[in-house]
Design a protein around this motif. Sequence first.
Motif, PDB file in Angstrom:
ATOM      1  N   ASN A 186      -1.301   8.631  -7.156  1.00 23.56           N
ATOM      2  CA  ASN A 186      -2.471   7.764  -7.159  1.00 23.56           C
ATOM      3  C   ASN A 186      -2.346   6.751  -6.028  1.00 23.56           C
TER       4      ASN A 186
ATOM      5  N   GLN B  81      -2.786   3.856  -3.572  1.00 21.06           N
ATOM      6  CA  GLN B  81      -3.566   2.643  -3.779  1.00 21.06           C
ATOM      7  C   GLN B  81      -2.867   1.426  -3.192  1.00 21.06           C
TER       8      GLN B  81
ATOM      9  N   ARG C 182       0.823  -1.202   0.000  1.00 25.96           N
ATOM     10  CA  ARG C 182       0.000   0.000   0.000  1.00 25.96           C
ATOM     11  C   ARG C 182       0.862   1.259   0.000  1.00 25.96           C
TER      12      ARG C 182
END
Length: 204
Positions: free
Chosen positions: A128, A130, A121
Motif C-alpha cells: 500500500n 503511501q 513516503r
Amino acid sequence: MKLLLLASLIVLIAGCASKSNLPPATITPSAIKSVEQYQYLIGPEDSVNIFVWRNPEVSGSFVVRPDGKITTSLVEDIPVSGKTATQLARQIETVLGQYIKSPIVTVSVGTFIGPFSEQVRVIGEAANPQAVNYRQNMTLLDLMIQVGGLTEYADGNSAVLIRVENGLQKEYQVSLNDLIKEGDISANVDILPGDIIIVPEDWF
C-alpha cells in the motif's frame, strides 16, 4: 516541478536493482540527536485547540487550512504550519495582545498530519504505497508494517532509502526482504522526517 520529481523517482525505481553497491542505511550521531530532540510540527489539516485563559470567546478548535493558516474569531490568517504547539501559543499571545491585556494561551494538537516535508513516503512494490506521518523514533519496520509490507513482485533487498542530509540528497540500501521475510532485526534502521523508500520490482 512535480512532473520532474515523478520522472526522477521512476528512473530511480528502474535503476534500484543495479544499485547493490549503495552503502547500507545508517544513522549518524547528528541524526540520532535530531531524533531525540524531535518536536512535532503542525501541518495542513491538523486540528489545533487554542485555549485563551479567561477568554473563552476567543478559544476553540481550528482546522489548519491547506495554505497552513487558521482563522480565529479575532484574527484572520494566522500562519501556523511548521510551528510547534508552544511556538504557536507564543505567537498567538503576541497577536492577541493587540486586543486583550496580557493574554495567556495554551495550544494542543488534536489530529496529527504534519507538514508534507516531514512525511515519510514509500513508493514502488509496497502493498500500500503511501505517505506516512512521521513519529518520533519511527523505524523501517514500523514504516513497512504501516504500508502493509511488500508485494509478491518486490525486490526488497534492492530497496533504496533517499534522505536529505545537510542539504544534500543521499541514497542508502535497505534490506527489506531480510527484515520482513527473514526476521533479521539487524536490517531495521531508524527513519527520519522526509525519508523516501523506493521498492523496485524483481525482474527475475
